[in-house]
Design a protein around this motif. Structure first.
Motif, PDB file in Angstrom:
ATOM      1  N   ILE A 153       0.808  -1.220   0.000  1.00  0.00           N
ATOM      2  CA  ILE A 153       0.000   0.000   0.000  1.00  0.00           C
ATOM      3  C   ILE A 153       0.847   1.280   0.000  1.00  0.00           C
ATOM      4  N   THR A 154       2.058   1.198   0.542  1.00  0.00           N
ATOM      5  CA  THR A 154       2.889   2.412   0.593  1.00  0.00           C
ATOM      6  C   THR A 154       3.899   2.461  -0.559  1.00  0.00           C
ATOM      7  N   ARG A 155       3.900   1.372  -1.364  1.00  0.00           N
ATOM      8  CA  ARG A 155       4.933   1.305  -2.417  1.00  0.00           C
ATOM      9  C   ARG A 155       4.567   2.157  -3.639  1.00  0.00           C
ATOM     10  N   GLY A 156       5.592   2.611  -4.304  1.00  0.00           N
ATOM     11  CA  GLY A 156       5.370   3.365  -5.535  1.00  0.00           C
ATOM     12  C   GLY A 156       5.033   4.818  -5.273  1.00  0.00           C
ATOM     13  N   ALA A 157       5.488   5.670  -6.175  1.00  0.00           N
ATOM     14  CA  ALA A 157       5.251   7.105  -6.015  1.00  0.00           C
ATOM     15  C   ALA A 157       3.924   7.470  -6.677  1.00  0.00           C
ATOM     16  N   VAL A 158       3.216   8.437  -6.103  1.00  0.00           N
ATOM     17  CA  VAL A 158       1.885   8.775  -6.626  1.00  0.00           C
ATOM     18  C   VAL A 158       1.752  10.239  -7.044  1.00  0.00           C
ATOM     19  N   SER A 159       2.871  10.982  -7.049  1.00  0.00           N
ATOM     20  CA  SER A 159       2.832  12.360  -7.553  1.00  0.00           C
ATOM     21  C   SER A 159       4.071  12.570  -8.425  1.00  0.00           C
ATOM     22  N   GLY A 305       1.293   4.150  -9.882  1.00  0.00           N
ATOM     23  CA  GLY A 305       1.421   4.035  -8.427  1.00  0.00           C
ATOM     24  C   GLY A 305       0.066   4.080  -7.743  1.00  0.00           C
ATOM     25  N   VAL A 306      -0.786   4.992  -8.209  1.00  0.00           N
ATOM     26  CA  VAL A 306      -2.134   5.114  -7.637  1.00  0.00           C
ATOM     27  C   VAL A 306      -2.914   3.810  -7.851  1.00  0.00           C
TER      28      VAL A 306
END
Lengths: 346, 263
Positions: A153-159, A305-306
């Protein structure tokens, strides 16, 4: 005695309303004291962040106490608002979802966990918590830890900014020794530069066609301004170039960069092109040691990511349900607590 | 007893391999300690096997293809334990486990080869030459693994939207640093092996010595050009893979050496 939660968040109230209800850090203790007295709360925790204001309480009459809490908050804020209310299992589930970042604007963000910990610590220090809320919040922290460990759930960038940081870290590792050149004084470039600074970048050079604007932004970001006709001379010494100028043509071609790369030896160069039309020739990405990402690529990664986080939500909810059941099982053993039943997830 | 130790170590390597596969398949690989423990467990049992085998033959146990493969696998595990843990490139373990498991599996599948007992007085130079050369190949195998990881991560970084493996591979500068240290370590060991070869009492065949010199020369030139900034890490990674493939071709020459040891 029943556990309940009332509050408002980014989904139920606009920022202009949320800022009225925001509680300053220094006034939390006195607010808790007044709130407990006015709403007849056995225990209470106040959580106030930029996206939410919530009160977690323990009371013999949860409905009346929740109403009294809402009245009190509205009186202090001098504004009216619609508060959501969650009781017992739903209240526990709500807190667990909040600490796991499932109720956040950016799903999976981890800053909320620290904010909840601070809110709980403040209530604990002022003696506003007891066995029930201590147990609830300790369990919430355990859920958050498990969710972060066992799901993505916290992995990957979303911005765009966090994607740029992630790419930079996969190229250079530690960013503390990286030098960044920012071309253009636009907001998008400055945001990415700030993201990089938040991850350790200390040396920043800014260049803009209007030198005064570069100098102004350099003062704001803590960097050094450079005249625009000199920015290419900085290329051998920088590691990351962020460009967001309004130039109509390309600022840099493969033919111009190739000799610079030869002079740089084996040091890679990360180019972030936020401009439309693009500032950098796409062929630059074919050079050894050059990694070029434009705004489309960064946005596609952020979207990925999202979506990836969205796929993990179900697994998080399953883990949360296990902890809700565990908390309710504990509550049933307490003679002073109401006998709650596990209700369906909202 | 020897076979039990070897089977036990193969099981440990299989465990590391399976764990890596499961984690990578689930897309949630986190550099953990299980890989390290699995390879360390396999290494301890392998060391026991080589010790017993060495006692039986009265020399370094590299007297036939079976022993050479086990020794090579042991060298790779040793290099990982030294480099992988020191430089905290835990994911190297995920790539190392299948390699050591594969080498050992091939060794186990070979027809049972009895230990070749020593005939005549031992030649210390010959044993130094053979053992350091094999450990060097183990280290260079790991450099090859780091090279593969470098090229994969570099490709991911060049893609418009990287795949899921991008998140679990280390930064390319870390991988380049690992490659450089492994190359230095491997070339130094290979140099010692070659120098020791000049003092061996029995002459070594031209093909074998020529192949060894060629492998050494390729690695030394790559390292020299890299330190002089003539070669980029991308090319070095490619050469690490190519040169190790070349080194594998020299294994039959190693077998010839094994035959010579048995004489």
């Amino acid at each position: 005695m029943n556990i309940f939660c009332i509050g408002l968040n980014h989904r139920t109230a606009g920022v202009s309303l949320r800022e009225r209800f925001a509680v300053e850090e220094g006034s939390v203790v006195s607010l808790l004291s007044e709130l407990r007295r006015e709403a007849a709360l056995g225990e209470a925790v106040v959580l106030s962040t930029c996206n939410r204001v919530e009160v977690y309480g323990l009371s013999g009459d949860a409905e009346a106490s929740a109403r009294a809490c809402a009245d009190f908050l509205q009186r202090v804020a001098g504004a009216e608002a619609e508060f959501y209310r969650r009781e017992q299992a739903e209240g526990a589930r709500h807190l667990f979802r909040v600490v796991c970042g499932l109720d956040s604007m950016v799903v999976g963000e981890t800053e909320i966990l620290g904010q909840v910990k601070e809110a709980y610590a403040a209530a604990l220090r002022s003696g506003a918590t007891g066995a029930a809320l201590n147990r609830l919040f300790q369990q919430a922290f355990r859920v958050a830890k498990q969710v972060r460990t066992e799901t993505g759930i916290t992995r990957g960038a979303v911005s765009v900014g966090s994607v740029a940081v992630e790419l930079a870290e996969k190229i250079f590792g530690d960013l503390a020794d990286c030098r960044v050149l920012l071309l253009g004084a636009g907001k998008a470039g400055a945001r990415v530069a700030r993201s990089l600074q938040s991850r350790g970048v200390r040396r920043l050079v800014l260049s803009n066609r209007t030198f005064e604007r570069a100098a102004g932004l350099a003062r704001e970001l803590g960097g050094m301004a450079l005249h625009f006709d000199q920015w290419q001379s900085a290329l051998p010494d920088v590691d990351i170039v962020i460009s967001s100028t309004a130039a109509r043509g390309r600022l840099l071609s493969a033919g111009e960069l190739a000799p610079v790369m030869a002079a740089r030896g084996d040091r890679p160069l990360f180019l972030v092109d936020l401009a439309v039309p693009r500032d950098f020739d796409p062929a630059l990405n074919d050079l050894d040691g050059v990694f070029l990402h434009d705004i489309d690529s960064l946005q596609a990664m952020a979207q990925q990511g999202v979506e990836a986080r969205g796929l993990e939500v179900e697994r998080c909810e399953e883990l949360i349900e296990v902890h809700v059941a565990e908390f309710l099982s504990w509550a049933r053993q307490r003679p002073d607590m109401a006998k709650p039943s596990l209700s369906a997830a909202p | 007893m020897e076979r039990y130790l070897l089977a036990g170590s193969t099981f440990f390597y299989l465990l590391g391999f399976a764990y890596s596969l499961l984690q990578l398949g689930a897309g949630k690989f986190r550099p953990g300690r299980l890989n390290l423990y699995a390879i360390a467990g396999g290494f301890v049992l392998q060391t026991g096997f080589l010790y017993l085998r060495g006692h039986a033959v009265g020399r370094c146990p590299i007297t036939n293809t079976f022993e050479i493969l086990v020794f090579l696998s042991w060298s790779v595990a040793l290099a990982y334990l030294v480099v992988g843990t020191t430089y905290r490139i835990s994911l190297l373990g995920a790539f190392t486990a299948p390699l050591v498991f594969g080498l050992q599996l091939v060794a186990l599948l070979l027809p049972s080869a009895p230990a070749a007992a020593r005939r005549g007085p031992p030649d210390g130079w010959l044993e130094l030459h053979a053992s350091t050369s094999l450990v060097a190949y183990g280290v260079l195998a790991l450099a090859c693994v780091a090279g593969v990881m470098f090229l994969v991560q570099e490709k991911q970084l060049k893609m418009r939207v990287p795949g899921s493996i991008f998140h679990i591979l280390p930064p390319i500068t870390t991988l380049a640093e690992a490659m450089k240290r492994l190359l230095w370590f491997g070339v130094i060991l290979l140099s010692i092996g070659i120098i020791a070869g000049f003092f061996i009492g029995t002459p070594i065949g031209r093909i074998k010595s020529g192949a060894s010199m060629l492998v050494w020369l390729v690695y030394a030139v790559v390292l020299f050009l890299w330190t002089r900034n003539v070669l980029h890490s991308h090319r070095v990674a490619q050469y690490c893979i190519g040169a190790f493939a070349l080194a594998l071709v020299t294994l039959p020459a190693m077998y010839a050496l094994g035959g010579m040891l048995a004489k």
